[in-house]
Scaffold this active site. Structure first.
Site, PDB file in Angstrom:
ATOM      1  N   HIS A   1      12.150   2.196  -0.490  1.00  0.00           N
ATOM      2  CA  HIS A   1      11.405   3.575  -0.682  1.00  0.00           C
ATOM      3  C   HIS A   1      11.212   3.956   0.705  1.00  0.00           C
ATOM      4  O   HIS A   1      11.282   5.173   0.779  1.00  0.00           O
ATOM      5  CB  HIS A   1       9.917   3.041  -1.004  1.00  0.00           C
TER       6      HIS A   1
ATOM      7  N   PHE B   1       0.924  -0.989  -0.044  1.00  0.00           N
ATOM      8  CA  PHE B   1      -0.147   0.006  -0.097  1.00  0.00           C
ATOM      9  C   PHE B   1       0.856   1.075  -0.051  1.00  0.00           C
ATOM     10  O   PHE B   1       1.676   1.440   1.062  1.00  0.00           O
ATOM     11  CB  PHE B   1      -0.955   0.043   1.180  1.00  0.00           C
ATOM     12  N   GLU B   2       0.675   2.091  -1.104  1.00  0.00           N
ATOM     13  CA  GLU B   2       1.524   3.245  -1.129  1.00  0.00           C
ATOM     14  C   GLU B   2       0.461   4.408  -1.722  1.00  0.00           C
ATOM     15  O   GLU B   2      -0.012   4.015  -2.926  1.00  0.00           O
ATOM     16  CB  GLU B   2       2.594   3.378  -2.055  1.00  0.00           C
ATOM     17  N   VAL B   3       0.652   5.542  -1.238  1.00  0.00           N
ATOM     18  CA  VAL B   3      -0.243   6.570  -1.983  1.00  0.00           C
ATOM     19  C   VAL B   3       0.822   7.538  -1.904  1.00  0.00           C
ATOM     20  O   VAL B   3       1.436   7.969  -0.799  1.00  0.00           O
ATOM     21  CB  VAL B   3      -1.524   7.263  -1.279  1.00  0.00           C
TER      22      VAL B   3
END
Length: 403
Positions: free
Chosen positions: A326, A289-291
């Site tokens: 990241h 999950f990344e926004v």
């Protein structure tokens, strides 16, 4: 003494988490992302589905805080952001990804109609396109990953890499013997944002097969990020499996030493290191999950950092994951208040749950999750550390779910 206490608690956390990893073994069907076969070509194509854009009210903004109660929630669909969902998937993932799409669309995107970009190292099948495009309310686009982004770079010693995979397999390291998993980690670390289908976008939300969204999201997540000067958002944070990243921090320290100009004074080094940067404590944001803002990965700092890591060969000589890569980059290159914890989404990816512990919030957002399953405040989660180093107020009732 405070620093020593933090380090000691981290040692205990690692010990607990290592035990959990051993018990999980290969139950984790996809780790921090999916594994794939080798690439087959370079063609891209698109197909689309359409949807109308209903209007609703906009609410006023506030900025500059990591406390979700003080941040702007934008409710309008007018003037959408240049944003997309992005999914790395195989044709065989079609039905597990269909479930993920439905969760996102039902809980969020049916109100906002953002696009979907699907990427694969081989051609998408007609069935995959038919099923997924029928479920998306925005335009669905299908891209093939260039071979050079999904193969061994010329400087990698393949015999040395093969030896590493054999050794990791003997130690039962999760995905330790997988070539395709390593290609995936390298692609997500350094290339997904360079794909031609991603060039028109400024924001992305990463979605993987078999995820769940438990709560209604009534505000525009991308506008929320932009209006509150956020660059990276997450739901789950935990320690990385140390055996997969043995030299990642030393390689990172060498980059920092050569490029101190890329680190703002208010970076979040204290989240990823308990001893002022001498070592990495393993905490990372779970990248399934990344926004985030694509400008982070397209920045000079990150492009040079990724190139430095790539040339070091750790994606293949060890098993560096895109999640720690990241996370370290976000912690080092961003201002600390540009990283946001989405505690109101309600998220599941095997085996961890993010479920709001605030009963009022769960009722308001119609959440379908049991807070007893929430991972956020457990002793081996890194989210408590995130709140501590950023002096953030924890949500009401968190103590009852910290065991």
């Amino acid at each position: 003494m405070a620093g020593a206490t933090r380090i000691n608690s981290r040692v205990v956390r690692f010990a607990i988490f290592a035990s959990i990893l051993v018990l999980l073994g290969f139950i984790l069907s996809r780790g921090s992302a999916t594994s794939y076969s080798l690439p087959s070509g370079l063609i891209t194509d698109t197909s689309q589905s359409t949807g109308s854009s209903p209007k609703s009210e906009s609410k006023p903004a506030s900025q500059g805080s990591n406390d979700a109660t003080e941040l702007k929630k934008t409710y309008t669909t007018d003037g959408k952001e240049k944003a997309t969902f992005v999914s790395l998937a195989r044709n065989s993932d079609v039905w597990s990804l269909a479930s993920s799409i439905r969760h996102i669309e039902d809980r969020f995107n049916h109100k906002f109609h953002y696009d979907w970009v699907f990427l694969n190292d081989e051609e998408f099948s007609d069935e995959f396109k038919r099923v997924t495009s029928a479920l998306t309310s925005g335009q669905a686009k299908y891209g093939l990953i260039p071979k050079e982004h999904w193969s061994f770079p010329e400087w990698i010693d393949k015999e040395r890499a093969a030896k590493t995979r054999k050794e990791m397999a003997a130690k039962k390291v999760i995905y330790g013997d997988s070539i395709s998993y390593r290609h995936m980690c390298r692609f997500e670390s350094g290339f997904f944002f360079r794909h031609e289908l991603m060039q028109e976008y400024e924001w992305y939300w990463r979605v993987e097969p078999d995820i769940k969204i438990f709560c209604d999201i009534e505000y525009d997540v991308f506008k929320f990020m932009k209006d509150n000067n956020k660059m990276y958002g997450f739901t789950v944070s935990l320690p990385e499996y140390v055996a997969t990243i043995e030299t990642l921090w030393d390689t990172t320290r060498a980059f920092i030493k050569e490029n101190p100009q890329y680190l703002p004074e208010d970076n979040m080094m204290d989240f990823i290191s308990d001893d002022d940067g001498l070592s990495y404590n393993g905490c990372h944001f779970w990248s399934n999950f990344e926004v985030g803002s694509l400008s982070l990965w397209r920045s000079e700092a990150y492009l040079k950092y990724f190139d430095h890591l790539d040339k070091a060969g750790g994606f293949f000589y060890e098993r560096w994951g895109d999640a720690p890569v990241h996370s370290i980059a976000a912690a080092l290159f961003l201002h600390r208040d540009q990283i946001h914890f989405f505690g109101d989404v309600g998220y599941f990816h095997n085996p961890f749950n993010n479920c709001p512990v605030d009963a009022d919030l769960r009722e308001e957002r119609k959440c379908m999750c049991n807070p007893k399953d929430d991972f956020t405040w457990k002793g081996y989660s890194c989210v408590p550390e995130f709140f501590t180093v950023n002096n953030m107020k924890r949500p009401k009732g968190w103590e009852a779910f910290s065991g």
